[in-house]
Scaffold this active site. Structure first.
Site, short mmCIF file in Angstrom:
data_model
loop_
_atom_site.label_atom_id
_atom_site.label_comp_id
_atom_site.label_asym_id
_atom_site.label_seq_id
_atom_site.Cartn_x
_atom_site.Cartn_y
_atom_site.Cartn_z
N ASP A 23 0.79 -1.23 0.00
CA ASP A 23 0.00 0.00 0.00
C ASP A 23 0.83 1.29 0.00
O ASP A 23 1.77 1.43 0.78
CB ASP A 23 -0.89 0.06 1.24
CG ASP A 23 -1.78 -1.15 1.41
OD1 ASP A 23 -1.82 -1.99 0.50
OD2 ASP A 23 -2.43 -1.25 2.46
N GLU A 205 -10.81 -1.62 3.31
CA GLU A 205 -9.42 -1.28 3.57
C GLU A 205 -9.05 0.08 2.97
O GLU A 205 -9.65 0.53 1.99
CB GLU A 205 -8.50 -2.35 2.99
CG GLU A 205 -8.50 -3.64 3.78
CD GLU A 205 -7.24 -4.45 3.55
OE1 GLU A 205 -6.60 -4.82 4.54
OE2 GLU A 205 -6.90 -4.70 2.38
#
Length: 484
Positions: A23, A205
Site C-alpha cells: 500500500d 481497507e
C-alpha cells in the site's frame, strides 16, 4: 543481482530498491516534492513485518529513495496510514523552522505471516525534516482498539469549514469518522458504509475521503474504499462513492445501482490521494497488484510496483456524476516517434506497430472504428496481455485476456491467467491513454471514467502492436511520451 539486471523491474512505475512493497502511505506534498511512503519489507520480497519505505519526486515520475521512515517497535509493526502538514502546530510537536510533518499509522501486535490475527491500534509519528521520525512510544496508541478485528489504515485531513482535523478509519465493514483539534486526541463522531456501499464480506481497507469541485463548480466529497476478495473482477479492487460531508457525517448523493470502481482491471488496490497539494490538485496512486497472487508473482530483487499517478476530477455524464482520471504526466516528455501514423487507415488482417520493443512509454491514441470493427491491442508484444475491442451498435466492448507466460509460486500459477469484459459508452471516436511498462499496462478510456490496470510477466518486453481483426480502423492521432 544488480537492479539493472532485474527482468521484472519497470521503468515508469515506482518500485522499492529491494524487497516487498504494497500500500501507498503518507502521501503529502511539501516544498516542491511529492512524498511517497509505502508498506515495505526490506529483508525479502514477500509480505512480512511492515515498515514504511520512503521516496520523493519533483515530477511524479522520477523518484529518489530515502531512508526507511517508520520501523517496528515495542508497539508492533507499522501498517498503512497517512500524513499531513500541521501548519499551525496544533499537535504541539514542533518549533519554529520545523517541517511540521505528522504521520498516522496502524501498530499491530502479533500480526505476522504465521499469525493471522493481531491487535490493531492507531498511532502517530512526527518529523521535523521529512526524513527522520519520532514514533512517540510514550503517547501511542492515540486510538486504542476496543475489540474490532479490523481497525486500521487512518487517513487524516484538515476540514476547513469545521476547523477540525478529520480521520477516516477502517472498522470492519464500516468506515469510522473521527474529529480532533490537536491530532493526538480523537473522538468518533459517526460511521458510514454498512448497507450503503458494496461489500464482499471483508473490511473496507485503506479508506480515503477528499473533496473535488465538479465540472459545474459544486464541491463534492469522494469516499474511496478497498475491497479485498471480490471487486469488478475476482480479488482486490477499489470502489468510490460521491457524496457530501459536513465535517462529521458523510452522505451519499449518487444513486447509481451498480458499484462505481476507480479501475476495472485486476491490479489497482489501496488507492490513496496526496494531501497539501499545489493548486488543490487531486492526485492519487494505487498498489499495482492483487492479494489473490501478490506474494507469488515472479520476482527477483523486488516484488510489486505502484500504479502511475493519476489526476482525479468529477464530470457529469448521462448516468450522473462520475470520477474521471488522467495520468499525471508531469515528468513525461513527448517524442515524435509516431508522427507518420497520423491518419493511417488500418484494414482487416493488418498489424501496425505503435511502439518500439523495450520502450516504456505513455501513448495517447485516438481511433475511429467502423461499426463492428474489431481490433486487438498487444501492449507488451505478446499474448501475455491483450485487449480485444469491438465497435458495437451502442458502444465498445472490451475483453482483456492475460496468459501466464512465466512460472511463479502456487497462487500465481492458479489465479493469474484470466479474462474479463467491460463495456464503454458510445462515442464517435475511441480514445485511449496507455502507460505500457515492462510488467504492466494501464489504460484510461474515452472521457476518463473507465480505466483498467493489469500486470503481466514475460521473458521479453516486446513492441506494442495494433491488429485489425475485422473492419477498418483509422488512427486519427497518436502521441508517445517517455520519462524525462
Amino acid at each position: 543481482m544488480l537492479l539493472s539486471q532485474d527482468p521484472y523491474r519497470p521503468e515508469l512505475h515506482f518500485t522499492a530498491p529491494f524487497g516487498w512493497l504494497n500500500d501507498p502511505n503518507g502521501l503529502v506534498f511539501v516544498d516542491g516534492e511529492w512524498h511517497l511512503f509505502y508498506q515495505y519489507y526490506p529483508y525479502g520480497n514477500k509480505w512480512n513485518d511492515m515498515h514504511w519505505g520512503h521516496a520523493v519526486s519533483r515530477d511524479l515520475t522520477n523518484w529518489k529513495h530515502l531512508p526507511i521512515a517508520l520501523k517496528p517497535n515495542e508497539l508492533g509493526v507499522c501498517f498503512s496510514g497517512s500524513a499531513v502538514i500541521d501548519h499551525n502546530n496544533t499537535s504541539g510537536f514542533f518549533k519554529d523552522g520545523d517541517l511540521n510533518l505528522v504521520a498516522f499509522y496502524t501498530n499491530t501486535m502479533g500480526l505476522s505471516p504465521n499469525q493471522a490475527d493481531g491487535l490493531q491500534m492507531n498511532s502517530v509519528a512526527s518529523s521535523t525534516d521529512g526524513i527522520t521520525f519520532d514514533q512517540h512510544v510514550a503517547i501511542n496508541p492515540i486510538i486504542p482498539n476496543t475489540g474490532l478485528k479490523n481497525f486500521r489504515d487512518p487517513k487524516v485531513f484538515w476540514h476547513e469549514e469545521s476547523q477540525r482535523w478529520v480521520m477516516v478509519l477502517t472498522e470492519g465493514e464500516e468506515v469510522g469518522i473521527y474529529n480532533s483539534e490537536n491530532l493526538t486526541e480523537w473522538t468518533r463522531v459517526s460511521g458510514w458504509g454498512k448497507g450503503e456501499a458494496y461489500t464482499d464480506g471483508g473490511p473496507f481497507e485503506c479508506p480515503d475521503l477528499f473533496s473535488i469541485v465538479d465540472d459545474k463548480g459544486v464541491t463534492r466529497w469522494v469516499m474511496v474504499m478497498g475491497t479485498i476478495f471480490q471487486s469488478y473482477t475476482e480479488g482486490s479492487g477499489t470502489q468510490y462513492v460521491i457524496g457530501d460531508f459536513d465535517g462529521k457525517t458523510f452522505t451519499r448523493v449518487d444513486d447509481h445501482p451498480d458499484v462505481l470502481w476507480m479501475d476495472y482491471g485486476k491490479d489497482f488496490y489501496a488507492t490513496q490521494s496526496w494531501s497539501n497539494t499545489p493548486n488543490n490538485r487531486n492526485v492519487a496512486i494505487a498498489w499495482m497488484s492483487n492479494w489473490l497472487y501478490s506474494n507469488d508473482v515472479p520476482a527477483t530483487s523486488h516484488r510489486s510496483a505502484m500504479s502511475f499517478p493519476r489526476e482525479l476530477a468529477l464530470v457529469t455524464t448521462s448516468q450522473g456524476l462520475r470520477m474521471a482520471q488522467t495520468f499525471a504526466s508531469d515528468g513525461m516528455v513527448a517524442t515524435d516517434n509516431c508522427a507518420e501514423l497520423w491518419g493511417r487507415v488500418v484494414k482487416s488482417n493488418e498489424t501496425v506497430t505503435l511502439s518500439d520493443p523495450e520502450l516504456a512509454s505513455m501513448i495517447d491514441l485516438e481511433l475511429t472504428l467502423d461499426n463492428q470493427t474489431e481490433i486487438l491491442l498487444s501492449p507488451l508484444g505478446s499474448e501475455a496481455l491483450q485487449y480485444r475491442i469491438k465497435k458495437a451498435d451502442k458502444g465498445y466492448q472490451v475483453t482483456m485476456s492475460r496468459q501466464r507466460m512465466v512460472d511463479g509460486d502456487e497462487r500465481y500459477q492458479q489465479n493469474f491467467a484470466c479474462e474479463y469484459n467491460l463495456e464503454l459508452a458510445d462515442n464517435e471516436t475511441l480514445s485511449l491513454s496507455i502507460v505500457r511498462d515492462r510488467t504492466s499496462c494501464e489504460i484510461i478510456y474515452n472521457d476518463g471514467t473507465v480505466s483498467t490496470t493489469d500486470c503481466a510477466f514475460t521473458h521479453s518486453f516486446g513492441e506494442f502492436n495494433l491488429e485489425v481483426l475485422q473492419g477498418n480502423a483509422v488512427i486519427n492521432t497518436i502521441k508517445e511520451s517517455v520519462k524525462g
